[in-house]
Write a protein that holds these residues in place. Structure first.
Motif, PDB file in Angstrom:
ATOM      1  N   ARG A 106      47.118  43.293  20.859  1.00  0.00           N
ATOM      2  CA  ARG A 106      45.892  42.968  20.132  1.00  0.00           C
ATOM      3  C   ARG A 106      46.171  42.837  18.632  1.00  0.00           C
ATOM      4  O   ARG A 106      45.704  41.912  17.979  1.00  0.00           O
ATOM      5  CB  ARG A 106      44.852  44.070  20.386  1.00  0.00           C
ATOM      6  CG  ARG A 106      43.435  43.573  20.333  1.00  0.00           C
ATOM      7  CD  ARG A 106      42.428  44.654  20.673  1.00  0.00           C
ATOM      8  NE  ARG A 106      42.611  45.196  22.002  1.00  0.00           N
ATOM      9  CZ  ARG A 106      42.662  46.495  22.313  1.00  0.00           C
ATOM     10  NH1 ARG A 106      42.538  47.400  21.364  1.00  0.00           N
ATOM     11  NH2 ARG A 106      42.817  46.903  23.538  1.00  0.00           N
ATOM     12  N   ARG A 107      46.966  43.783  18.093  1.00  0.00           N
ATOM     13  CA  ARG A 107      47.330  43.712  16.667  1.00  0.00           C
ATOM     14  C   ARG A 107      48.094  42.426  16.360  1.00  0.00           C
ATOM     15  O   ARG A 107      47.854  41.777  15.343  1.00  0.00           O
ATOM     16  CB  ARG A 107      48.200  44.913  16.290  1.00  0.00           C
ATOM     17  CG  ARG A 107      47.402  46.137  15.982  1.00  0.00           C
ATOM     18  CD  ARG A 107      48.283  47.214  15.357  1.00  0.00           C
ATOM     19  NE  ARG A 107      47.674  48.506  15.584  1.00  0.00           N
ATOM     20  CZ  ARG A 107      48.219  49.512  16.252  1.00  0.00           C
ATOM     21  NH1 ARG A 107      49.420  49.390  16.756  1.00  0.00           N
ATOM     22  NH2 ARG A 107      47.587  50.647  16.411  1.00  0.00           N
ATOM     23  N   ALA A 108      49.041  42.068  17.249  1.00  0.00           N
ATOM     24  CA  ALA A 108      49.842  40.859  17.029  1.00  0.00           C
ATOM     25  C   ALA A 108      48.956  39.611  17.061  1.00  0.00           C
ATOM     26  O   ALA A 108      49.094  38.711  16.221  1.00  0.00           O
ATOM     27  CB  ALA A 108      50.945  40.758  18.086  1.00  0.00           C
ATOM     28  N   ARG A 109      48.015  39.552  18.027  1.00  0.00           N
ATOM     29  CA  ARG A 109      47.093  38.394  18.109  1.00  0.00           C
ATOM     30  C   ARG A 109      46.227  38.314  16.864  1.00  0.00           C
ATOM     31  O   ARG A 109      46.001  37.237  16.310  1.00  0.00           O
ATOM     32  CB  ARG A 109      46.211  38.513  19.356  1.00  0.00           C
ATOM     33  CG  ARG A 109      46.854  37.998  20.603  1.00  0.00           C
ATOM     34  CD  ARG A 109      45.818  37.764  21.698  1.00  0.00           C
ATOM     35  NE  ARG A 109      44.970  38.915  21.946  1.00  0.00           N
ATOM     36  CZ  ARG A 109      45.136  39.774  22.957  1.00  0.00           C
ATOM     37  NH1 ARG A 109      46.131  39.604  23.800  1.00  0.00           N
ATOM     38  NH2 ARG A 109      44.324  40.790  23.113  1.00  0.00           N
ATOM     39  N   ARG A 110      45.744  39.484  16.430  1.00  0.00           N
ATOM     40  CA  ARG A 110      44.894  39.516  15.241  1.00  0.00           C
ATOM     41  C   ARG A 110      45.661  39.033  14.013  1.00  0.00           C
ATOM     42  O   ARG A 110      45.162  38.243  13.212  1.00  0.00           O
ATOM     43  CB  ARG A 110      44.376  40.943  15.033  1.00  0.00           C
ATOM     44  CG  ARG A 110      43.081  40.994  14.270  1.00  0.00           C
ATOM     45  CD  ARG A 110      42.505  42.401  14.244  1.00  0.00           C
ATOM     46  NE  ARG A 110      42.040  42.830  15.553  1.00  0.00           N
ATOM     47  CZ  ARG A 110      42.198  44.051  16.061  1.00  0.00           C
ATOM     48  NH1 ARG A 110      42.819  44.970  15.367  1.00  0.00           N
ATOM     49  NH2 ARG A 110      41.739  44.352  17.242  1.00  0.00           N
ATOM     50  N   THR A 114      44.884  35.703  11.771  1.00  0.00           N
ATOM     51  CA  THR A 114      44.686  35.820  10.322  1.00  0.00           C
ATOM     52  C   THR A 114      45.638  34.882   9.591  1.00  0.00           C
ATOM     53  O   THR A 114      45.240  34.177   8.652  1.00  0.00           O
ATOM     54  CB  THR A 114      44.917  37.270   9.864  1.00  0.00           C
ATOM     55  OG1 THR A 114      44.080  38.132  10.622  1.00  0.00           O
ATOM     56  CG2 THR A 114      44.624  37.446   8.391  1.00  0.00           C
ATOM     57  N   ALA A 115      46.890  34.833  10.033  1.00  0.00           N
ATOM     58  CA  ALA A 115      47.865  33.946   9.397  1.00  0.00           C
ATOM     59  C   ALA A 115      47.459  32.484   9.582  1.00  0.00           C
ATOM     60  O   ALA A 115      47.563  31.665   8.661  1.00  0.00           O
ATOM     61  CB  ALA A 115      49.251  34.192   9.984  1.00  0.00           C
ATOM     62  N   GLN A 116      46.974  32.144  10.766  1.00  0.00           N
ATOM     63  CA  GLN A 116      46.548  30.763  11.048  1.00  0.00           C
ATOM     64  C   GLN A 116      45.354  30.394  10.167  1.00  0.00           C
ATOM     65  O   GLN A 116      45.288  29.303   9.607  1.00  0.00           O
ATOM     66  CB  GLN A 116      46.175  30.661  12.526  1.00  0.00           C
ATOM     67  CG  GLN A 116      46.112  29.267  13.042  1.00  0.00           C
ATOM     68  CD  GLN A 116      45.864  29.264  14.553  1.00  0.00           C
ATOM     69  OE1 GLN A 116      45.371  30.257  15.100  1.00  0.00           O
ATOM     70  NE2 GLN A 116      46.206  28.188  15.197  1.00  0.00           N
ATOM     71  N   ARG A 117      44.423  31.310  10.022  1.00  0.00           N
ATOM     72  CA  ARG A 117      43.257  31.072   9.182  1.00  0.00           C
ATOM     73  C   ARG A 117      43.660  30.876   7.724  1.00  0.00           C
ATOM     74  O   ARG A 117      43.176  29.982   7.035  1.00  0.00           O
ATOM     75  CB  ARG A 117      42.291  32.258   9.308  1.00  0.00           C
ATOM     76  CG  ARG A 117      40.867  31.825   9.523  1.00  0.00           C
ATOM     77  CD  ARG A 117      39.914  32.984   9.678  1.00  0.00           C
ATOM     78  NE  ARG A 117      40.100  33.670  10.949  1.00  0.00           N
ATOM     79  CZ  ARG A 117      40.254  34.988  11.100  1.00  0.00           C
ATOM     80  NH1 ARG A 117      40.231  35.777  10.050  1.00  0.00           N
ATOM     81  NH2 ARG A 117      40.420  35.525  12.271  1.00  0.00           N
TER      82      ARG A 117
END
Length: 133
Positions: A106-110, A114-117
């Motif tokens: 979950r942390r990695a997806r988040r 965030t990086a993509q945004r």
């Protein structure tokens, strides 16, 4: 002699593992009884064979059959346990490794979102400029 406190004979400690569910425990007790009878039967067959008794051959045949039944009863314990876990669910412990893996994913997806945004925001900001130097 000074007054000594009497020690208790035993001290109750909390169980490390949870108690087995009733159907699984019943299957396990059944399997242990069948296994013990099979071991006794094999021993009698061996001793009859050593003694040259006429009972040796029937005992060996029944020991083979008992071994099949014992294997079946041990498999029954395993299947009963799997069925119970599927129907009633496994008790989740806070320190379970599965929960920790989910948390890390979950942390990695988040972090990836965030990086993509942030990348999209930078691109929008850069695409708005008229001249590129």
């Amino acid at each position: 002699m000074p007054y000594q406190q009497h020690r208790q004979l035993w001290v109750d400690e909390p169980a490390i593992r949870r108690r087995m569910p009733d159907p699984v425990r019943r299957a396990a007790v059944r399997a242990v009884l069948i296994m013990s009878l099979t071991v006794i039967q094999a021993m009698v067959a061996f001793l009859c064979t050593l003694a040259g008794s006429w009972l040796a051959f029937p005992m060996v045949l029944s020991s083979v059959g008992s071994t099949v039944v014992t294997t079946w009863s041990v498999l029954d314990v395993w299947v009963t346990r799997q069925v119970w876990n599927q129907r009633n669910g496994v008790v989740s412990v806070p320190s379970s490794s599965a929960r920790q893996l989910r948390r890390e994913r979950r942390r990695a997806r988040r972090a990836a979102r965030t990086a993509q945004r942030d990348d999209a925001r930078i691109r929008r900001r850069d695409s708005g400029s008229l001249s590129r130097a």
